[in-house]
Design a protein around this motif. Structure first.
Motif, PDB file in Angstrom:
ATOM      1  N   GLY A 196       0.841  -1.185   0.000  1.00 35.31           N
ATOM      2  CA  GLY A 196       0.000   0.000   0.000  1.00 35.31           C
ATOM      3  C   GLY A 196       0.873   1.231   0.000  1.00 35.31           C
ATOM      4  O   GLY A 196       2.079   1.134  -0.234  1.00 35.31           O
ATOM      5  N   SER A 197       0.270   2.351   0.246  1.00 33.21           N
ATOM      6  CA  SER A 197       1.048   3.580   0.183  1.00 33.21           C
ATOM      7  C   SER A 197       1.344   4.093   1.582  1.00 33.21           C
ATOM      8  O   SER A 197       0.654   3.761   2.551  1.00 33.21           O
ATOM      9  N   ALA A 198       2.389   4.885   1.680  1.00 32.02           N
ATOM     10  CA  ALA A 198       2.732   5.501   2.952  1.00 32.02           C
ATOM     11  C   ALA A 198       3.109   6.950   2.694  1.00 32.02           C
ATOM     12  O   ALA A 198       3.791   7.252   1.708  1.00 32.02           O
ATOM     13  N   HIS A 199       2.647   7.831   3.537  1.00 29.49           N
ATOM     14  CA  HIS A 199       2.961   9.251   3.405  1.00 29.49           C
ATOM     15  C   HIS A 199       3.565   9.742   4.709  1.00 29.49           C
ATOM     16  O   HIS A 199       3.106   9.384   5.783  1.00 29.49           O
ATOM     17  N   LEU A 200       4.562  10.563   4.552  1.00 32.53           N
ATOM     18  CA  LEU A 200       5.216  11.139   5.714  1.00 32.53           C
ATOM     19  C   LEU A 200       5.113  12.651   5.565  1.00 32.53           C
ATOM     20  O   LEU A 200       5.609  13.200   4.581  1.00 32.53           O
ATOM     21  N   ASP A 201       4.432  13.294   6.493  1.00 27.34           N
ATOM     22  CA  ASP A 201       4.207  14.734   6.375  1.00 27.34           C
ATOM     23  C   ASP A 201       4.976  15.503   7.432  1.00 27.34           C
ATOM     24  O   ASP A 201       4.951  15.146   8.614  1.00 27.34           O
ATOM     25  N   TYR A 202       5.635  16.569   6.997  1.00 24.19           N
ATOM     26  CA  TYR A 202       6.334  17.468   7.917  1.00 24.19           C
ATOM     27  C   TYR A 202       5.632  18.821   7.853  1.00 24.19           C
ATOM     28  O   TYR A 202       5.608  19.436   6.794  1.00 24.19           O
TER      29      TYR A 202
END
Lengths: 281, 380
Positions: A196-202
């Motif tokens: 699946g997808s993974a997002h990392l937000d700063y």
């Protein structure tokens, strides 16, 4: 200094001579760009730039400025040669790469010019090793034409914030997608892997964010296999500057502080993978 | 389903996932009204573990309304994918403040969001497969023997066994002493094998209710996984066991958490030919001698890939994939729903390792697949 007992024979003229009381300052920087075995060294009076390239899409430069060395002399305007980086690193760490406190390997490096080997004199605890590494024909380097006037978005992060992210990257994803935007999500790293997808937000107001200059929303994809080697530089660095230009080219600049508190830079340039279509967004 | 976990509980969840990853390659998630249940079964179906996090464990727990016709949603995800989210326990503890788990059946996504230090958000969208309930049928009440000890005591005991050791034998000696020794197969040359045996005194345990002379042999790997979790959570571990060959049940009890690990035990050919009914399993048919397999246990794992035509897990050789058609009756679903831990097996049970199946209906010697199919069809 014990090395002075073995000076290069008088009369021989070296186009490049450099000495360093701790070879690890050099080897750790070289290791940060060691993802291909061959490197091009380019020396001027300002210092040495070591360039490694891959797949015509990725270029890494390690800048070792003259001030890092105790002695640094270049007799010509510039000196350029290609060398096997793996061999050079093996030689620099010939007394072992472990960093035992109180021990350091002193280095004297000499190069007579085109067609000659690179000579290394290494000394630790009174033991001297002389290494001669054959140099190779320098190849033409890529010009990424990454110009600061074309930079669209720029972020400076504390490396700590990216280290974990890069260590946990889903390597089943072919690309790493980087989104930089003046609006939410500001700075986002995304992977699209088997699971699946993974997002990392700063967020832009995060304490990790040293500077945030984003002018327009840009989403670009980069081959994860090309970016993975930059983790070596990331691991050593204290800050990282992430820039993208109008073409979506990526520049990663790592600020590395050595044990003596001197600052060096390692830089990675990477081409974007492809245009992001509407459907992907 | 929507739940929020905060603070140290994120690490507890992470540890539970680590422990479950020792069991199987797939993680079964089931939001129930009693909490969120995470389960796993190993490929030979000789080990089953379930972690039930009660609603109080969460800062917020919404089971969500049943999407269709009273049928509650369950799914399974790849263990590897789920584990990678919780891979680094130290950084989980150091950086993660809040964890949000969202199950979106409509979007076919399981979303796990970690809110970390410095405002960083990690969002994982995992693909899942819809599945039926995974349930081992076991009852701790049927187990004649039980032992309870702090996890630390047991962990310090098993640490003496080599990491490669697969099975360990626990036996009850006179005076409430308990011994653990590595299990050595008979075929091996006895002179060449090192046997490690250690004895634990009764006062090491919080409770010892075992018949002297009883012993069980079980796999160490999964037990170690549970011990790691129990030790970190500082919970006492209870071992319920019956005769050799009957499953051993390892439980951890906490107001916020119920953990069960069911392990097949090695059967003793002699005791199988005697009557096992003395062990409180009288309502179960006695296995015929034909079924005196080396390892036998009674567990039912009702699992079906009902999503995307079973594109995920390879079909188990002993367990057929059953695609529920439109006529998939709800009563059966309800019945499965009620098969909570502690309910005696009422439909079917099987030997885990060798696929022997005993139907309560009669001494059927048919192969596993057919029996299971017939059984479930018969209930339509």
């Amino acid at each position: 200094m014990p090395l002075s007992t073995q000076p290069p024979a008088s009369g021989e003229r070296y186009v490049l001579t450099a000495s360093l009381d701790n070879a690890r300052h050099l080897s750790s920087l070289l290791r940060a760009v060691h993802f291909q075995d061959h490197a091009t060294c380019f020396a001027t009076a300002n210092g040495i730039k070591v360039t490694v390239e891959d797949a015509k899409c990725l270029q890494a430069n390690a800048f070792i400025q003259a001030e890092i060395f105790q002695e640094f002399a270049v007799q010509e305007e510039s000196v350029m040669f290609r060398i096997n980086l793996a061999v050079l690193l093996d030689c620099l760490t010939i007394f072992g790469s472990s960093s035992l406190p109180g021990t350091s390997t002193a280095l004297r490096m000499c190069y007579r010019g085109y067609g000659y080997p690179l000579m290394l004199f290494l000394e630790e605890g009174g033991v001297v090793t002389v290494c001669k590494i054959n140099t190779q024909e320098p190849e033409e380097l890529l010009d990424f034409d990454f110009c600061s006037t074309n930079v669209v978005n720029k972020i400076i992060l504390q490396s700590e914030g990216l280290r974990e992210a890069f260590a946990e990257l889903d390597m089943t994803s072919e690309v790493l997608q980087i989104t930089m935007s003046p609006n939410k999500p500001y700075f986002r790293l995304s992977t699209f892997g088997n699971a699946g997808s993974a997002h990392l937000d700063y967020p832009r107001d995060s304490d990790l964010m040293e500077a945030f200059h984003c002018n327009q929303t840009q989403t670009n994809r980069y081959k994860i296999s090309l970016l993975k080697p930059s983790t070596k530089a990331l691991a050593l660095s204290c800050k990282v500057s992430i820039r993208t230009d109008t073409r979506g080219f990526l520049s990663l600049q790592y600020m590395i502080r050595n044990e003596d508190g001197q600052i060096c830079f390692v830089e990675y340039y990477c081409c974007p993978d492809e245009d992001v279509t509407e459907a992907d967004l | 389903m929507r739940c929020v976990i905060t603070g140290g509980n994120v690490k507890v969840l992470g540890k539970a996932v680590h422990s479950l990853s020792r069991i199987g390659d797939e993680l079964y998630l089931e939001p129930t009204e009693n909490g969120l249940s995470l389960r796993a079964v190993n490929s030979s179906r000789s080990a089953f573990a379930s972690f039930l996090f009660v609603p109080l464990f969460f800062q917020l727990y919404e089971r969500g309304s049943p999407p269709r016709a009273g049928q509650h949603f369950r799914c399974k995800v790849l263990m590897k994918s789920f584990l990678s989210i919780f891979r680094s326990l130290p950084s989980l503890e150091k950086t993660v403040g809040k964890c949000l788990i969202l199950l979106k059946p409509q979007a076919s996504r399981l979303v796990v969001q970690l809110h970390c230090k410095y405002g960083v958000t990690k969002t994982h969208n995992l693909a899942f497969q819809e599945c039926e309930r995974l349930q081992a049928v076991f009852s701790t009440r049927q187990c004649a023997n039980s032992l309870c000890a702090p996890a630390r005591v047991l962990a310090e005991a098993v640490v003496h066994f080599p990491a490669t050791l697969s099975e360990v034998t626990l036996s009850a000696g006179p005076g409430g002493k308990i011994s653990l020794r590595n299990y050595v197969e008979d075929e091996k040359e006895p002179g060449r094998t090192m046997v490690t045996e250690l004895w634990l005194a009764e006062d090491e345990f919080q409770e010892v209710a075992v018949a002297p002379g009883t012993c069980i042999t079980f796999c160490l790997k999964e037990f170690r996984g549970l011990l790691t979790f129990a030790e970190a959570s500082n919970l006492p571990l209870t071992i319920h066991y019956d005769a050799p060959g009957r499953p051993a049940v390892f439980t951890l009890d906490d107001p916020l958490l119920e953990v069960h690990l069911v392990l097949a035990t090695l059967s003793d050919p002699e005791s199988i030919s005697q009557s096992p009914t003395a062990n409180g399993a009288s309502e179960l048919p006695t296995p015929a001698d034909d079924f005196a397999d080396d390892l036998e246990s009674y567990m039912i794992a009702m699992e079906t890939s009902a999503y995307e035509g079973g594109s995920g897990a390879p079909p188990s050789p002993t367990f057929p994939l059953r695609t529920p058609g439109p006529a998939h009756s709800e009563p059966e679903e309800e019945e499965e729903e009620e098969a909570v831990p502690g309910t005696p097996p009422h439909k079917k049970f099987r030997s885990l390792f060798f696929g022997s199946v005993l139907t309560p209906g009669g001494p059927c010697l048919a192969p596993t697949q057919e029996v299971l199919a017939e059984d479930s069809d018969g209930e339509y």
